[in-house]
Design a protein around this motif. Structure first.
Motif, PDB file in Angstrom:
ATOM      1  N   GLY A  36       0.834  -1.203   0.000  1.00 24.42           N
ATOM      2  CA  GLY A  36       0.000   0.000   0.000  1.00 24.42           C
ATOM      3  C   GLY A  36       0.864   1.246   0.000  1.00 24.42           C
ATOM      4  N   LYS A  37       0.243   2.396  -0.115  1.00 22.95           N
ATOM      5  CA  LYS A  37       0.955   3.666  -0.148  1.00 22.95           C
ATOM      6  C   LYS A  37       1.526   3.987   1.229  1.00 22.95           C
ATOM      7  CE  LYS A  37      -1.930   5.693  -3.802  1.00 22.95           C
ATOM      8  NZ  LYS A  37      -2.830   6.812  -4.151  1.00 22.95           N
ATOM      9  N   ASN A  38       2.425   4.958   1.229  1.00 16.04           N
ATOM     10  CA  ASN A  38       2.985   5.409   2.499  1.00 16.04           C
ATOM     11  C   ASN A  38       1.882   5.970   3.386  1.00 16.04           C
ATOM     12  OD1 ASN A  38       5.552   4.747   1.687  1.00 16.04           O
ATOM     13  ND2 ASN A  38       6.064   6.827   0.976  1.00 16.04           N
ATOM     14  N   GLY A  39       1.940   5.602   4.669  1.00 20.18           N
ATOM     15  CA  GLY A  39       0.970   6.127   5.634  1.00 20.18           C
ATOM     16  C   GLY A  39      -0.330   5.366   5.716  1.00 20.18           C
ATOM     17  N   THR A  40      -0.409   4.213   5.003  1.00 21.49           N
ATOM     18  CA  THR A  40      -1.675   3.463   5.043  1.00 21.49           C
ATOM     19  C   THR A  40      -1.718   2.449   6.170  1.00 21.49           C
ATOM     20  OG1 THR A  40      -0.777   1.909   3.426  1.00 21.49           O
ATOM     21  CG2 THR A  40      -2.079   3.753   2.578  1.00 21.49           C
ATOM     22  N   GLY A  41      -0.566   2.225   6.893  1.00 20.52           N
ATOM     23  CA  GLY A  41      -0.611   1.340   8.069  1.00 20.52           C
ATOM     24  C   GLY A  41       0.247   0.099   8.004  1.00 20.52           C
ATOM     25  N   LYS A  42       1.101  -0.034   6.985  1.00 14.67           N
ATOM     26  CA  LYS A  42       1.946  -1.236   6.867  1.00 14.67           C
ATOM     27  C   LYS A  42       2.887  -1.347   8.058  1.00 14.67           C
ATOM     28  CE  LYS A  42       3.749  -0.104   2.949  1.00 14.67           C
ATOM     29  NZ  LYS A  42       3.127   1.236   2.854  1.00 14.67           N
ATOM     30  N   SER A  43       3.542  -0.264   8.391  1.00 10.26           N
ATOM     31  CA  SER A  43       4.471  -0.280   9.525  1.00 10.26           C
ATOM     32  C   SER A  43       3.727  -0.497  10.842  1.00 10.26           C
ATOM     33  CB  SER A  43       5.263   1.037   9.589  1.00 10.26           C
ATOM     34  OG  SER A  43       6.068   1.181   8.437  1.00 10.26           O
ATOM     35  N   THR A  44       2.495   0.014  10.935  1.00 12.33           N
ATOM     36  CA  THR A  44       1.701  -0.176  12.156  1.00 12.33           C
ATOM     37  C   THR A  44       1.370  -1.649  12.356  1.00 12.33           C
ATOM     38  OG1 THR A  44       0.756   2.031  11.905  1.00 12.33           O
ATOM     39  CG2 THR A  44      -0.417   0.503  13.348  1.00 12.33           C
ATOM     40  N   ILE A  45       1.052  -2.348  11.254  1.00 14.38           N
ATOM     41  CA  ILE A  45       0.767  -3.790  11.342  1.00 14.38           C
ATOM     42  C   ILE A  45       2.009  -4.524  11.844  1.00 14.38           C
ATOM     43  CG2 ILE A  45       0.271  -5.853   9.970  1.00 14.38           C
ATOM     44  CD1 ILE A  45      -1.467  -4.052   8.182  1.00 14.38           C
ATOM     45  N   ALA A  46       3.203  -4.163  11.313  1.00 12.02           N
ATOM     46  CA  ALA A  46       4.448  -4.796  11.742  1.00 12.02           C
ATOM     47  C   ALA A  46       4.695  -4.555  13.217  1.00 12.02           C
ATOM     48  CB  ALA A  46       5.610  -4.269  10.914  1.00 12.02           C
ATOM     49  N   ARG A  47       4.404  -3.328  13.683  1.00 13.87           N
ATOM     50  CA  ARG A  47       4.587  -3.045  15.109  1.00 13.87           C
ATOM     51  C   ARG A  47       3.587  -3.816  15.964  1.00 13.87           C
ATOM     52  NH1 ARG A  47       5.430   2.483  13.192  1.00 13.87           N
ATOM     53  NH2 ARG A  47       7.658   2.968  13.383  1.00 13.87           N
ATOM     54  N   GLY A  48       2.393  -3.984  15.414  1.00 11.44           N
ATOM     55  CA  GLY A  48       1.397  -4.776  16.148  1.00 11.44           C
ATOM     56  C   GLY A  48       1.866  -6.207  16.336  1.00 11.44           C
ATOM     57  N   ILE A  49       2.405  -6.824  15.278  1.00 11.61           N
ATOM     58  CA  ILE A  49       2.922  -8.196  15.382  1.00 11.61           C
ATOM     59  C   ILE A  49       4.120  -8.217  16.335  1.00 11.61           C
ATOM     60  CG2 ILE A  49       3.991 -10.067  14.064  1.00 11.61           C
ATOM     61  CD1 ILE A  49       2.354  -9.131  11.638  1.00 11.61           C
ATOM     62  N   ASN A  50       4.927  -7.165  16.288  1.00 12.23           N
ATOM     63  CA  ASN A  50       6.071  -7.082  17.195  1.00 12.23           C
ATOM     64  C   ASN A  50       5.612  -7.009  18.642  1.00 12.23           C
ATOM     65  OD1 ASN A  50       8.919  -7.078  17.272  1.00 12.23           O
ATOM     66  ND2 ASN A  50       8.944  -4.894  17.751  1.00 12.23           N
TER      67      ASN A  50
END
Length: 357
Positions: free
Chosen positions: A36-50
């Motif tokens: 997805g585009k920047n700011g759509t939540g990809k990094s947030t999902i990774a932090r959630g799994i972390n």
């Protein structure tokens, strides 16, 4: 554990509300690509799994794996590994070393940080050490400082028994001569062969002779020497030497004209030229023969060749650079016989050099 995972329930950062995300569509499909585009939540999902793996993620409020029946899965969290931007930042470091790069992983990063810290401390210690040395060189009271020795030199020149007083006596001033910071330059290149005590004795002897000469001296009313100024433009002189002027080749007639000119002067030849320039004159005043236009033309060419001023002017210009001998009448300076003799010797050498060159 992974066979049971169907969804990720997450809240925080990009996900304001509690949001279930289906990440595996079935038990047999355990590979998922999230883009997805920047700011759509990809990094947030990774932090959630972390966060589920037990790591601290302050921005994530809720993060859980759910089964297809929406049941929470809490076991085997130690088998979860997240390789996101934070992992790269904390565990991998690229260190530039000349033209090559060094990649450092894991625990070595902390070691590198310690090394960098030590290097920084070492640089600071070096700077402090250099500052300490510089401060010593700036301290006028420290023997390492050039200013320390400069002050010693100035001090040695001052005082009743030193240079300042001797200079005052010579100049007959009321106060001792002032010692500047550059006064020492007057003596720095001197290499005396005697020690200080011997030089002081010699000075007193010379000073007595000087005082005696002053008391016996008479005023001589003489005018200063006047020597003709001589300026030499090397560039212009070299240009003159480069000029190539050929002397004219003369026939018998032209040689005869030169003989007349030598006897009667250049002006006489000029008058002859003017005489034949007049169309009314058709008879030669020397031989009384008739002179036609062709003959006049030949005479004109001969006279113009003789009167050609190029060679003469070139010689005159070169003569300007000839250094004349200097002759000086030293009669009025007879009372200074030693100095006069030295001047005469130098002048003879100068004049001899001019004659030889």
């Amino acid at each position: 554990m992974f066979k049971e995972i169907n969804k990720l329930k997450i809240q925080g950062a990009n996900f304001i509300k509690e949001t279930p995300l289906e990440i595996f569509s079935s038990e047999n499909n355990k590979i998922t690509l999230i883009y997805g585009k920047n700011g759509t939540g990809k990094s947030t999902i990774a932090r959630g799994i972390n966060k589920i793996s037990g790591k601290n993620e302050p921005e994530i409020k809720i993060a859980e794996f759910l089964t297809i029946k929406n049941e929470t899965i809490n076991n085997q969290t130690n088998e979860i590994f997240v390789f996101n931007e934070d992992y790269i930042f904390n565990n991998i470091k690229i260190k530039e070393d000349g033209l090559e790069n060094i990649i450092i992983f894991g625990e070595n990063i902390e070691l590198q940080k310690e090394i960098d810290l030590i290097i920084k401390k070492t640089e600071n210690l070096q700077i402090d050490a250099q500052k300490t040395i510089c401060d010593k060189y700036k301290d006028e009271n420290n023997s390492l400082s050039p200013k320390y020795y400069m002050n010693k030199i100035i001090s040695s020149l001052k005082g009743d028994k030193n240079w300042a007083e001797r200079d005052r006596r010579i100049k007959n001033n009321r106060q001792a001569s002032f010692v500047r910071e550059d006064t020492y330059k007057n003596f720095i290149n001197q290499t005396p062969q005697k020690d200080r005590d011997e030089l002081i004795i010699e000075f007193e002897k010379k000073f007595l002779e000087y005082e005696s000469a002053k008391s016996k001296s008479i005023i001589i009313d003489i005018s200063p020497l006047k020597i003709e100024e001589f300026s030499f433009n090397e560039k212009a002189f070299l240009e003159l030497l480069k000029e190539k002027i050929e002397p004219p080749i003369l026939n018998d007639r032209e040689k005869f004209i030169i003989e007349i000119m030598n006897q009667n002067g250049k002006k006489y030849i000029t008058e002859i030229h003017e005489y034949f320039s007049d169309d009314k004159h058709t008879t030669c005043p020397f031989c009384m023969q008739t002179v036609n236009e062709k003959c006049k033309e030949i005479i004109f060419e001969s006279i113009e060749k003789i009167l050609n001023e190029n060679v003469e002017n070139h010689q005159k210009e070169l003569q300007k650079y000839t250094r004349k001998e200097i002759n000086i009448d030293f009669t009025q300076y007879s009372s200074f016989s030693d100095l006069v003799n030295k001047c005469k010797e130098k002048l003879d050498i100068f004049n001899e050099t001019i004659i030889l060159n």
